[in-house]
Structures are given as structure tokens and as C-alpha cells.
Design an enzyme around this catalytic site. Sequence first.
Site, PDB file in Angstrom:
ATOM      1  N   LYS A 212      11.849  49.342 -86.640  1.00  0.00           N
ATOM      2  CA  LYS A 212      10.602  48.981 -87.608  1.00  0.00           C
ATOM      3  C   LYS A 212      10.544  48.018 -88.364  1.00  0.00           C
ATOM      4  O   LYS A 212      11.739  47.677 -88.848  1.00  0.00           O
ATOM      5  CB  LYS A 212      10.309  50.497 -88.470  1.00  0.00           C
ATOM      6  N   HIS A 231       9.678  60.548 -99.429  1.00  0.00           N
ATOM      7  CA  HIS A 231      10.206  61.555 -98.192  1.00  0.00           C
ATOM      8  C   HIS A 231      11.717  61.091 -97.896  1.00  0.00           C
ATOM      9  O   HIS A 231      12.524  60.516 -98.499  1.00  0.00           O
ATOM     10  CB  HIS A 231       9.269  60.734 -97.144  1.00  0.00           C
ATOM     11  N   ASP A 233      13.984  60.967 -94.367  1.00  0.00           N
ATOM     12  CA  ASP A 233      13.743  60.234 -92.763  1.00  0.00           C
ATOM     13  C   ASP A 233      14.056  61.631 -91.937  1.00  0.00           C
ATOM     14  O   ASP A 233      15.009  62.145 -92.109  1.00  0.00           O
ATOM     15  CB  ASP A 233      14.676  59.169 -92.597  1.00  0.00           C
ATOM     16  N   HIS A 287      13.572  59.209-100.975  1.00  0.00           N
ATOM     17  CA  HIS A 287      13.402  57.940-101.281  1.00  0.00           C
ATOM     18  C   HIS A 287      11.805  57.408-101.414  1.00  0.00           C
ATOM     19  O   HIS A 287      11.123  57.939-100.594  1.00  0.00           O
ATOM     20  CB  HIS A 287      14.280  56.886-100.446  1.00  0.00           C
TER      21      HIS A 287
END
Length: 345
Positions: A212, A231, A233, A287
Site C-alpha cells: 500500500k 486501529h 492492523d 495506532h
Amino acid sequence: MAEARQSVQALASSPGAAIIPPEFVRPAHERPGATTFRGDAPAPEIPVIDMSLSWPAAGARMAEAARDWGIFQVVNHGIPASAVAELQRVGREFFSLPQEHKSRYAMDPASGKTQGYGSMSLQQKDNHDKKKTPTTWVDFFFHNVSPPAMVDHRLWPGSGSDNGYKEANEEYARHVQRLTRELFGQLSAGLGLEESAMWEALGGEDVVLLQKINFYPPCPQPELTLGVAPHTDMSALTVLVPNDVPGLQVFKDGRWHDVRYVPGALIIHIGDQIEILSNGRYKAVLHRTTVSKDKTRMSWPVFVEPPAEHAVGPHPQFVTDENPAKYKAKKFRDYKHCKINKLPQ
């Protein structure tokens, strides 16, 4: 065409953009200026680990960081600086293209095209969720880079000013595959498992690498918004290349802390699947990302994921009568669906 509305990059560069649209404004208790650690004493820093050190020096520090922080930085990781620089070059070139050119690669989930170029502002509108959850100040481009059966080069920029994109991403992916296996080995050993245990439990040769690019353009009111909301991961690991513009923050001890930029380092996030596999011994890091008023921040994360049909659950060695399983074994496809749609796990 899927990309019919304005991206954040286009919004940021529009004439007279002095304030952000209301859908980007976070509630007061989520704004970075009010919630970032700014104490009198120096803030604690996430560990920086020299991978040239032998076990247990490097591996033991990784295991400690995975338990205490869920994140660490690695130096002397074996990925050539030239490969990282080329990855960054082609990513910057892609985002410097005219909007209509980038739009050729637009994702379109409605038609099943879930890889490609997009914007959180557009995604939020498509989800009809603008009033419920503020959107974030970021555009992105992502696609699979491994295994070969999951790679579709038709989704990658391939000619003209973005020439070299394919070669740069494929070379970098080869290095990340090697590094991933080494990280899995060290983290397995830190749990008292065989070095191959985590690699095998998370899919082995079928492990998926999703590349990404995050693009955070200058924001006229960075104190009011975020680049990425808080959030963890969904992946097993995330291997991230930052640029030199600060922005990544991690949550620890009830506060948000800035992650210091270390030239040449890669940032390693522990993701949900490793937390599940370790039955909570390793922690997925919570994070978020802030944005800058004057500078463009970019990052290049690779999400290391189990195959869609591969089930991940707590390793049997960590499940006893005294310490029962904290998580259900679940196919990654199902886990991802539940998390994206905010359904019970």
C-alpha cells in the site's frame, strides 16, 4: 468511472483551501493536539532493534517490544537502501500524475475491484457513513505483490512517467518476503516455539503480501483531523517504510506517543493475527496518523496476511485450563469481514 469525485489530494490543492470540510473534523476528544503526549519528561520511545545482532540480543528485544509495545523499528534489516529508494520514487511519481491518470487505476468495490487507487473521502461517501464517522485526510493505492497467483499486473501503473513501478515493487517484495520469514522466526523463538512455527501457522509459502502507498497531502487545519483513525492492523505483521515527515502515533499507557523517524529503519507493527496466534502474549499495536500543515507525508506499508481460507487461532502451546483461549480460530476471510463491518468476532 469509479473515481468521479474529488480526492483528498485534489481537495488540498484546490484554490483557497483554507479550511477543511466538516466531514473531516474529529470530535474534540479525538483531535491530535488535545490527545498527544506532551509531558515535562521525555516521552518513551518505541524500541529500535539492530538486526545484525545475533540471537538472543535482537530476537529477545523483538519479543519484549512485541509484548510491551506491539511495534518496533529495525535497522540493518538487509533490505538495500537502493530498493527502498526506488520503491519510494515510483510511489511519489504515481501521486504526482494528473488526477485523470490516477483515476485509470481507481478501485471499484461495487464491481469487485478491491485493489487500486482510492481516497478515504470517497470511500466514506460510498458507505453513506459521512455523518456517523469523520473521514480521514488520506489517499492511497494498494495491490497484492505476493504470492504470484494473487498478483494482477493490470492493476499496476505500467508505462509513461510511472515506468519502473512493476520492477521496483517486485524487487522490494522479494526482500520483504525474506525479512518476514526472519521476523517470524525471531518472534516464534521469543515465545519458546520452533523458529518455523509462526511462518507455518500463518500460511507458509501462501502468505499474502499487500503493498500500500498512503498519501497525506498538506492540511490547512491539521489540529482538527487525522490521516488514519485509531486501529489495529488485521494482518499478522505490517512492514512500513516512512518518509521523513512525522505523523505515526501509537497508544500506550493511556496516551498517544509520536514515533520518531529513524533514517533507514523499517517500522514493524504486530497485527491482530499474531496477537491471536500468541493468545495475547504479543499485542497488536493501536495506532493512528496525524497530518502536517506544510508537508506531504507518505508511507509504504506491506501487510503480511494469512491466505483468505487459512484459519488462525491460539497456538495449542498457549492454551491450558489455567489460560484458556482468548480468541476463536477463524478463517482470515471471515475475520476480515467481521472487522471491516464491525461485527462481533
